[in-house]
Design a protein around this motif. Structure first.
Motif, mmCIF file in Angstrom:
data_model
loop_
_atom_site.group_PDB
_atom_site.id
_atom_site.type_symbol
_atom_site.label_atom_id
_atom_site.label_comp_id
_atom_site.label_asym_id
_atom_site.label_seq_id
_atom_site.Cartn_x
_atom_site.Cartn_y
_atom_site.Cartn_z
ATOM 1 N N MET A 122 0.822 -1.201 0.000
ATOM 2 C CA MET A 122 0.000 0.000 0.000
ATOM 3 C C MET A 122 0.862 1.259 0.000
ATOM 4 N N LEU A 123 2.038 1.188 0.612
ATOM 5 C CA LEU A 123 2.951 2.327 0.575
ATOM 6 C C LEU A 123 3.401 2.586 -0.863
ATOM 7 N N ALA A 124 3.706 1.517 -1.599
ATOM 8 C CA ALA A 124 4.077 1.681 -3.009
ATOM 9 C C ALA A 124 2.927 2.273 -3.803
ATOM 10 N N GLN A 125 1.701 1.855 -3.511
ATOM 11 C CA GLN A 125 0.534 2.436 -4.175
ATOM 12 C C GLN A 125 0.430 3.930 -3.875
ATOM 13 N N TYR A 126 0.651 4.276 -2.620
ATOM 14 C CA TYR A 126 0.497 5.667 -2.181
ATOM 15 C C TYR A 126 1.413 6.602 -2.961
ATOM 16 N N TYR A 127 2.663 6.167 -3.200
ATOM 17 C CA TYR A 127 3.605 7.021 -3.915
ATOM 18 C C TYR A 127 3.230 7.157 -5.393
ATOM 19 N N HIS A 128 2.415 6.233 -5.885
ATOM 20 C CA HIS A 128 1.973 6.307 -7.281
ATOM 21 C C HIS A 128 0.674 7.091 -7.409
ATOM 22 N N SER A 129 -0.312 6.755 -6.577
ATOM 23 C CA SER A 129 -1.611 7.430 -6.676
ATOM 24 C C SER A 129 -2.322 7.387 -5.328
ATOM 25 N N MET A 130 -3.042 6.285 -5.066
ATOM 26 C CA MET A 130 -3.819 6.158 -3.838
ATOM 27 C C MET A 130 -3.738 4.724 -3.341
ATOM 28 N N ALA A 131 -3.541 4.555 -2.035
ATOM 29 C CA ALA A 131 -3.464 3.225 -1.451
ATOM 30 C C ALA A 131 -4.833 2.547 -1.507
ATOM 31 N N ASP A 132 -4.835 1.256 -1.842
ATOM 32 C CA ASP A 132 -6.070 0.486 -1.947
ATOM 33 C C ASP A 132 -5.785 -0.902 -1.377
ATOM 34 N N ARG A 133 -6.279 -1.162 -0.161
ATOM 35 C CA ARG A 133 -5.984 -2.429 0.495
ATOM 36 C C ARG A 133 -6.519 -3.613 -0.312
ATOM 37 N N GLY A 134 -7.690 -3.453 -0.927
ATOM 38 C CA GLY A 134 -8.249 -4.537 -1.722
ATOM 39 C C GLY A 134 -7.334 -4.940 -2.861
ATOM 40 N N GLU A 135 -6.813 -3.956 -3.593
ATOM 41 C CA GLU A 135 -5.894 -4.257 -4.690
ATOM 42 C C GLU A 135 -4.597 -4.857 -4.161
ATOM 43 N N ALA A 136 -4.118 -4.347 -3.025
ATOM 44 C CA ALA A 136 -2.890 -4.886 -2.444
ATOM 45 C C ALA A 136 -3.085 -6.343 -2.033
#
Length: 234
Positions: A122-136
């Motif tokens: 989720m941290l990697a998602q955050y730096y790209h756009s928005m954290a999404d636990r479901g996708e993670a």
């Protein structure tokens, strides 16, 4: 338009455009003092290709991958990424490209020790756009670690940590995947799982470069670039 905007970071690399050149190296060199780690290397990689880089220890494989991932700069020659000369890119532009275009898998895990497996993704998602636990969680499930999502890195085996690193590299669906010995800490079953995932990604149009010492893995790529003493050999 600046250099980073000329690179189509979100381009869907479909199989009908496989002759689009993603990487172009021309007489690339890298020196560390008096030691030449990469010596006059030239090759092209086209969209949708799965390329292996092989060679003995000290042949320049990891140094070359660091240059391809914009973590290091060449001493001489040219490196063009999607037609853009990378020497023209500012440091900030390089950061954007690494974040949005390139998925990196290293031998070292580089997981945040106080974050769980799913939180690292989720941290990697955050730096790209928005954290999404479901996708993670879906990404962890693809690599067989959904049941370890809430474990810290210290609670995971070396192979499990490596798989989390692979999921982290893929979480933002990069167009270009650069992997340095990604199965080095995995048993045979998980090695097959990871290679199968890479092949699925290639079938979806991703471009993959795999550094490996394992000839069985090299044989599963489209073709192999062999290095020796920093030079490309036949």
């Amino acid at each position: 338009m600046n250099a980073v905007n000329q690179i189509d970071r979100q381009a869907p690399l479909s199989t009908d455009e496989t002759r689009r050149k993603v990487i172009g190296l021309d007489s690339l060199t890298k020196d560390f003092g008096s030691v030449r780690a990469v010596d006059n290397v030239t090759f092209d990689v086209f969209a949708g290709e799965f390329v292996g880089i092989m060679g003995p220890s000290g042949s320049g494989k990891t140094t070359l991958l660091n240059i391809l991932s914009l973590l290091d700069v060449p001493t001489g020659g040219s490196y063009r990424l999607d037609g853009v000369e990378t020497a023209r890119l500012t440091e900030a532009e390089q950061v954007v490209i690494r974040r949005e275009k390139i998925g990196l898998v290293f031998q070292q895990f580089h997981l945040i020790p106080y974050l769980t497996a799913v939180e690292n993704l989720m941290l990697a998602q955050y730096y790209h756009s928005m954290a999404d636990r479901g996708e993670a969680m879906e990404a962890l499930d693809r690599i067989g670690l959904a049941d370890r999502a809430d474990h810290l890195p210290s609670q995971l085996s070396g192979g499990e940590q490596q798989r989390v690193c692979i999921a982290r590299a893929l979480i933002n669906d990069p167009a270009l995947i650069l992997a340095d010995e990604p199965t080095g800490n995995l048993d045979e079953g998980n090695e097959e799982r990871v290679m199968g995932l890479f092949k699925e990604l290639q079938a979806g149009g991703r471009t993959i470069i795999l550094v490996t010492h394992n000839p069985d893995l090299g044989a599963q790529t489209d073709y192999v670039i062999r290095l020796q003493h920093g030079r490309r050999v036949a």
